[in-house]
Design an enzyme around this catalytic site. Structure first.
Site, PDB file in Angstrom:
ATOM      1  N   SER A  76       0.809  -1.209   0.000  1.00 33.44           N
ATOM      2  CA  SER A  76       0.000   0.000   0.000  1.00 33.44           C
ATOM      3  C   SER A  76       0.857   1.279   0.000  1.00 33.44           C
ATOM      4  CB  SER A  76      -0.886  -0.005   1.248  1.00 33.44           C
ATOM      5  OG  SER A  76      -1.490   1.252   1.436  1.00 33.44           O
ATOM      6  N   ASN A  77       0.590   2.148  -0.967  1.00 36.30           N
ATOM      7  CA  ASN A  77       1.230   3.469  -0.974  1.00 36.30           C
ATOM      8  C   ASN A  77       0.629   4.351   0.117  1.00 36.30           C
ATOM      9  OD1 ASN A  77       2.792   3.057  -3.482  1.00 36.30           O
ATOM     10  ND2 ASN A  77       0.756   2.921  -4.401  1.00 36.30           N
TER      11      ASN A  77
END
Ligand SMILES: *Cc1c(COP(=O)(O)O)cnc(C)c1O
Length: 332
Positions: A76-77
């Site tokens: 996840s960014n």
């Protein structure tokens, strides 16, 4: 619309640049393509979550929180930018990581974003795909309270009305840039996932009186589900900023034909798009979101849906840190 009344912390380098991509435009032989560089928001290699976090973290600070709780996929960014923002504000960060990929490689589970999460000292807990994260995050919040802390929960992608405010701001910022640069823009293209980016842009543009069409390229859900999700969040966000009803159902369009076998699973067209932008423009895009969205935009140009004489803006939502997790998967 009034954005100034909402609590906000400064995390992003704004405004982000709006740049022409002459070599890509020439290569594709269609419209002039511009890129809005939200990969340059500055926090921990940048990306779209930073604009949202300015408002989410603003509310957390206002509520006296000392521990941020959030959720995302392993790569996840959003989690990476949240972990960095928590450090900057002197807060702890509890992260729930969801396994969403079929057969993750060793590189996928240790490199890229998750490596950066660990550098930021976030406490990472792993969960099977499809877990109920509302319940799981409430449990973690209870744990934090029991040990004397004050938790603040940020939903996946910071995609609630508060987070979407960041993209209301981005919509307004782009309209100012179009006018400063004397540009007549025909279409805006963005990746659309947890929906806050797409919904915020719709409110920012429509709430400012712009009817610029927005093409969302989906990365996980089917079209009807994605459009409903974006529309519902736009309606709620429009209410929050005092522009009720500014977004109509048919303002929201998502093309979900570029997902391939699933969220985060590589596709040939994503692979081609990532290499094309790197080799024609020196730009890095990510395999999960912006790479698939680019693949969609490139296909629309090839299909003649965007044509010569038009001006298209592609919103670069960042994510290049995720490339390293796909080092074994991309074909170079
Ligand atoms: C989260 C993310 C998106 C999608 O934004 P949403 O607001 O979740 O729809 C697009 N690109 C990148 C790189 C992201 O990290």
């Amino acid at each position: 619309m009034q954005l100034s009344k909402f609590p906000r912390v400064s995390l992003a380098h704004l405004p982000t640049p709006l740049e022409h991509m002459p070599r890509l435009s020439e290569h594709l032989g269609g419209p002039d393509i511009f890129v809005k560089r939200d990969d340059c928001t500055g926090l921990a290699t940048g990306g779209n979550k930073t604009r949202k976090l300015e408002y989410s973290m603003g509310e957390a600070v206002e509520q006296g929180a000392d521990t941020i709780i959030t959720v995302g996929a392993i790569q996840s960014n959003h989690v990476r930018q949240t972990a960095a923002a928590a450090c900057k504000l002197g807060m702890a960060c509890e992260v729930l990581l969801e396994h969403r990929i079929g057969q993750p490689s060793e590189t996928y589970t240790t490199s890229g974003n998750v490596f950066l999460d660990r550098i930021f000292g976030a406490n990472l807990r792993e969960y099977p795909g499809g877990s109920d994260f509302d319940v799981a995050m409430a449990d973690v919040a209870e744990e934090v309270r029991t040990s004397g802390g004050t938790p603040y929960i940020i939903p996946g992608g910071a995609s609630n009305t508060v987070g979407a405010l960041g993209y209301v701001g981005c919509g307004i910022e782009m309209l100012e840039q179009f006018s400063e640069q004397n540009l007549q823009i025909d279409h805006l293209v963005t990746a659309t996932g947890s929906a806050g980016t797409h919904a915020g842009l719709a409110v920012g543009l429509r709430g400012s009186g712009s009817d610029l069409p927005i093409l969302g390229i989906g990365v996980n859900a089917p079209q009807d589900v994605q459009e409903e999700r974006v529309y519902k969040l736009s309606v709620e966000t429009a209410d929050l900023v005092g522009s009720p009803g500014c977004v109509a159902r048919d303002d929201i369009f998502a093309d979900c034909n570029y997902i391939g076998s699933g969220y985060g699973e590589p596709t040939d067209s994503m692979n081609e798009a990532v290499l094309m932008l790197a080799r024609f423009e020196g730009l890095l895009f990510d395999p999960v979101y912006s790479g698939k969205a680019l693949a969609g935009m490139i296909d629309h140009v090839r299909q003649g849906r965007f044509t010569k004489g038009q001006n298209i803006v592609f919103l670069h939502t960042g994510g290049s840190a995720g490339l390293f997790a796909y080092a074994d998967t991309l074909t170079l």
